[in-house]
Structures are given as C-alpha cells and as structure tokens.
Design an enzyme around this catalytic site. Structure first.
Site, PDB file in Angstrom:
ATOM      1  N   GLY A 102       0.826  -1.207   0.000  1.00  0.00           N
ATOM      2  CA  GLY A 102       0.000   0.000   0.000  1.00  0.00           C
ATOM      3  C   GLY A 102       0.854   1.247   0.000  1.00  0.00           C
ATOM      4  N   HIS A 105      13.150  10.257   7.217  1.00  0.00           N
ATOM      5  CA  HIS A 105      14.169  11.183   6.677  1.00  0.00           C
ATOM      6  C   HIS A 105      14.024  11.388   5.164  1.00  0.00           C
ATOM      7  CE1 HIS A 105      17.675   8.259   5.351  1.00  0.00           C
ATOM      8  NE2 HIS A 105      16.512   7.855   4.916  1.00  0.00           N
TER       9      HIS A 105
HETATM   10  C1  SAM Z   1      14.996   4.459   2.460  1.00  0.00           C
HETATM   11  S1  SAM Z   1      13.948   3.083   2.229  1.00  0.00           S
HETATM   12  C2  SAM Z   1      14.071   2.264   3.795  1.00  0.00           C
HETATM   13  C3  SAM Z   1      13.700   0.814   3.736  1.00  0.00           C
HETATM   14  C4  SAM Z   1      13.848   0.057   5.067  1.00  0.00           C
HETATM   15  N1  SAM Z   1      13.040   0.634   6.123  1.00  0.00           N
HETATM   16  C5  SAM Z   1      15.289   0.022   5.471  1.00  0.00           C
HETATM   17  O1  SAM Z   1      15.716   0.786   6.338  1.00  0.00           O
HETATM   18  O2  SAM Z   1      16.036  -0.759   4.850  1.00  0.00           O
HETATM   19  C6  SAM Z   1      12.330   3.814   2.267  1.00  0.00           C
HETATM   20  C7  SAM Z   1      11.211   2.828   2.032  1.00  0.00           C
HETATM   21  O3  SAM Z   1       9.964   3.554   2.041  1.00  0.00           O
HETATM   22  C8  SAM Z   1       9.140   2.978   1.042  1.00  0.00           C
HETATM   23  N2  SAM Z   1       8.125   3.949   0.612  1.00  0.00           N
HETATM   24  C9  SAM Z   1       8.325   5.112  -0.043  1.00  0.00           C
HETATM   25  N3  SAM Z   1       7.167   5.718  -0.299  1.00  0.00           N
HETATM   26  C10 SAM Z   1       6.191   4.918   0.211  1.00  0.00           C
HETATM   27  C11 SAM Z   1       4.782   5.020   0.273  1.00  0.00           C
HETATM   28  N4  SAM Z   1       4.141   6.076  -0.250  1.00  0.00           N
HETATM   29  N5  SAM Z   1       4.088   4.042   0.882  1.00  0.00           N
HETATM   30  C12 SAM Z   1       4.745   2.961   1.418  1.00  0.00           C
HETATM   31  N6  SAM Z   1       6.090   2.814   1.400  1.00  0.00           N
HETATM   32  C13 SAM Z   1       6.806   3.788   0.798  1.00  0.00           C
HETATM   33  C14 SAM Z   1      10.113   2.661  -0.070  1.00  0.00           C
HETATM   34  O4  SAM Z   1       9.589   1.762  -1.016  1.00  0.00           O
HETATM   35  C15 SAM Z   1      11.295   2.114   0.703  1.00  0.00           C
HETATM   36  O5  SAM Z   1      11.222   0.730   0.891  1.00  0.00           O
END
Ligand code: SAM
Length: 333
Positions: free
Chosen positions: A223, A243
């Site tokens: 989602g 962040h």
């Molecule tokens: C910088 S990554 C961090 C991933 C994980 N928490 C980690 O530290 O390895 C940011 C995550 O937020 C997810 N994300 C970005 N926009 C999103 C949204 N609108 N809804 C759900 N997840 C989202 C991305 O797909 C990604 O997996």
C-alpha cells in the site's frame, strides 16, 4: 594579504574536495561493471578485466590507477590485486558496499546531486525536472533502478539490523509493523530472534512483490502510506523512512500510524538523528543527499519531537546503538 604556497595543506584539501566527484564516479563505474567480482586471490591484468567487462582497456586502466592511488585495488607486476577497500566492492563480501555505490550512481540520484544548486536556489529537490512526482514514483516507473535501490537497502539493512536487534527488546510486543520496511530485512531478523512476535511488512506494491516471505509469523501489506490505512500493531518501525520526506510528508506518515494504533502503542524511528551533542559528518552528507534527491532531511531528536508531538506521540528515549543509526522511541498518547 595572506599568501598561499602551492603545498599548503588547505589548498590540497579544497582541491581534493572540489574534484571528489571524480573519485565517486570512478567507484561507481567499477561497482557497476562488477570489476571487484572478477578478482579473487590472484592478480588479474587490466586487459583481462577490460575484456571480461567489454570495455576500453586504456580507459578502465586509468580509472583503476586513480582508485589504486586512493587505496581501492593495488597494481602489482602481474595485474590488479585486491585491498581491504576494494574487497568491499565484491558482491559476496559480508559488508559489501557495491549496491550502495550503484545506488549513488543511479541516474535519478546522480541527477539530483548534480542539481543540488537548484535545490538550494529554489527549495525544491534536484530531481524535480526528471521526477516531478518524487523519487519513489520515479522508482516505481523504472524497475531496473528500483531493483538496485532495493538491493542497496537490503545491503544497508544487513549492516544496521544487527545493532538494532541487539539494542532493543522486541519480546514484549505481540505485533510489530514495519512501515516502509522495504523487503523485510529488519522484520525478518526480529521474527527470527523472537518467535512470539508476529510481523506485518508494509511497503509499496512493487517492493512487497520482491520481499521474501517464508515465515508464518510474517504477513505483508502492499500500500501507500499516504493514502491507505496502516495496519494495527503494538510496535511500529520506521527505519530510514521519515528522513525521506519533508515535514509535511513526515507528519502525514506519523498521522497514519497514530490513526491505526491504540494509545500506548510504541513507535521506533530508526535513523541517524544527528544533534549538536552528537555531530556526525556521515549524517550531514546524508542530509544533503535527502535535500537533493528526496526532499527529506536528517532530523535531530528535538526536530523530530516537534513532529511527534503534533501527531499524538511523546518521545520516551533516544538510544545510541552500534553503527551510524540511533533509535528514537515514542509512545502514542
Ligand atoms: C529508504 S527506504 C528504507 C527501507 C527500510 N526501512 C530500510 O531501512 O532498509 C524507504 C522505504 O519507504 C518505502 N516507501 C516510499 N514511499 C512509500 C509510500 N508512499 N508508501 C509505502 N512505502 C513507501 C520505499 O519503497 C522504501 O522501501
């Protein structure tokens, strides 16, 4: 008037900083080509490396020569050998930085960095021109770059997860939801260690599709945290998610969590959380990356507190853990 000698250390330092993008690009190129994987215990001539990569011998040689001067690879009489630093570019190294180097080389990331001045002048991201709907929409539309992004997150998480699970006791919580949890590195590690905990991994559909789910205690939820309701849980994880966003986006994510959880539920914000008492050049570098590429920022605990308070949470602790991240714990009030 102050005069400077050409050997002035300050001149050397500023010169090196001004041209450091060439060091970075040289690393990106060899990481993308997979040069480190072609070298084992024995030296390999540049001509063989170039042939295996299908690239120009002399050009690759010049890139490798600069890197060797910086300590990444060594030129011996029989060819190119590994150093401790070049081994980090091998895919199979336990602490591999290859995927991170490839992430920094992604078109969208490099474009953002090259356009930092736009971000500074206009207060937008540097990528607005090629990704008007932001980094994550861009990745959803560019599967090859999204795959590299997810690989880099997995590699990053491999390095950070151990410190998180050693520092925090997850055993009291029945259900743990990892919001923006990527492909599940952190959650899988928690579930492996605490067999009474159930996990919910929430991320965008194209990311969830890549998640390895082979644990009956883990469910996935595909989602968008800006538009879809978040799952109910006792503990929420937000690791390097807030962040990525400016205050408006961060507030929306925290409001989504607050709407889903009961009073007393706990949120862990796991990111660098730099502060004046806890300065961290790596966090300052990440902060500029966020400015250029995602529009987000590295927040200090007090900057985070403002957003937590506005969305119905009270911070209860900041934990220093091994490695570059810290954990801010907050409770829903
Ligand atoms: C910088 S990554 C961090 C991933 C994980 N928490 C980690 O530290 O390895 C940011 C995550 O937020 C997810 N994300 C970005 N926009 C999103 C949204 N609108 N809804 C759900 N997840 C989202 C991305 O797909 C990604 O997996």
């Amino acid at each position: 008037m102050t005069t400077t000698s050409v050997h002035d250390a300050a001149v050397d330092q500023v010169w090196a900083m001004t041209t450091a993008h060439l060091h970075a690009r040289a690393l990106h190129v060899v990481a993308d080509l997979g040069v480190a994987d072609l070298i084992g215990d024995d030296p390999v001539p540049v001509s063989e490396l170039a042939a295996a990569c299908g690239v120009a011998h002399h050009s690759l040689g010049r890139v490798l020569r600069l890197l060797a001067d910086l300590g990444v690879f060594r030129h011996g009489p029989a060819g190119v050998e590994h150093t401790a630093m070049s081994r980090l570019l091998r895919t199979d190294h336990a602490g591999s930085l290859r995927a991170f180097a490839q992430l920094m080389a992604l078109d969208v990331v490099w474009h953002g960095v090259a356009s930092l001045e736009t971000a500074v002048r206009h207060g937008t991201t540097g990528i607005a021109e090629i990704a008007p709907n932001g980094l994550f929409d861009y990745l959803a539309e560019h599967p090859a770059q999204a795959q590299l992004f997810d690989n880099a997150m997995q590699a990053k998480a491999r390095a950070d997860v151990d410190a998180v699970i050693r520092a925090y006791d997850f055993s009291p919580f029945g259900t743990v939801a990892d919001i923006g949890g990527g492909t599940g590195q952190l959650l899988n590690a928690i579930l492996t260690r605490h067999r009474t905990v159930r996990g919910i991994l929430f991320d965008l559909p194209h990311v969830i599709a890549q998640a390895g789910v082979d644990d009956a205690h883990l469910t996935t939820c595909a989602g968008d945290f800006f538009t879809d309701p978040l799952p109910a849980a006792d503990l929420y994880l937000l690791m390097e998610v807030l962040h990525d966003w400016p205050d408006r986006g961060t507030t929306a994510i925290l409001r989504g969590v607050r709407a889903a959880c009961r009073t007393g539920a706990v949120v862990l914000v796991i990111e660098s959380l730099p502060s004046d008492e806890h300065p961290d050049p790596r966090a300052r570098t990440l902060d500029l990356l966020m400015l250029a590429v995602s529009g987000g920022q590295e927040r200090s605990p007090s900057e985070l507190d403002r957003l937590l308070t506005a969305t119905g949470f009270r911070r209860t602790a900041v934990l220093d853990i091994a490695g570059p991240l810290r954990i801010a714990e907050a409770v829903a009030v």
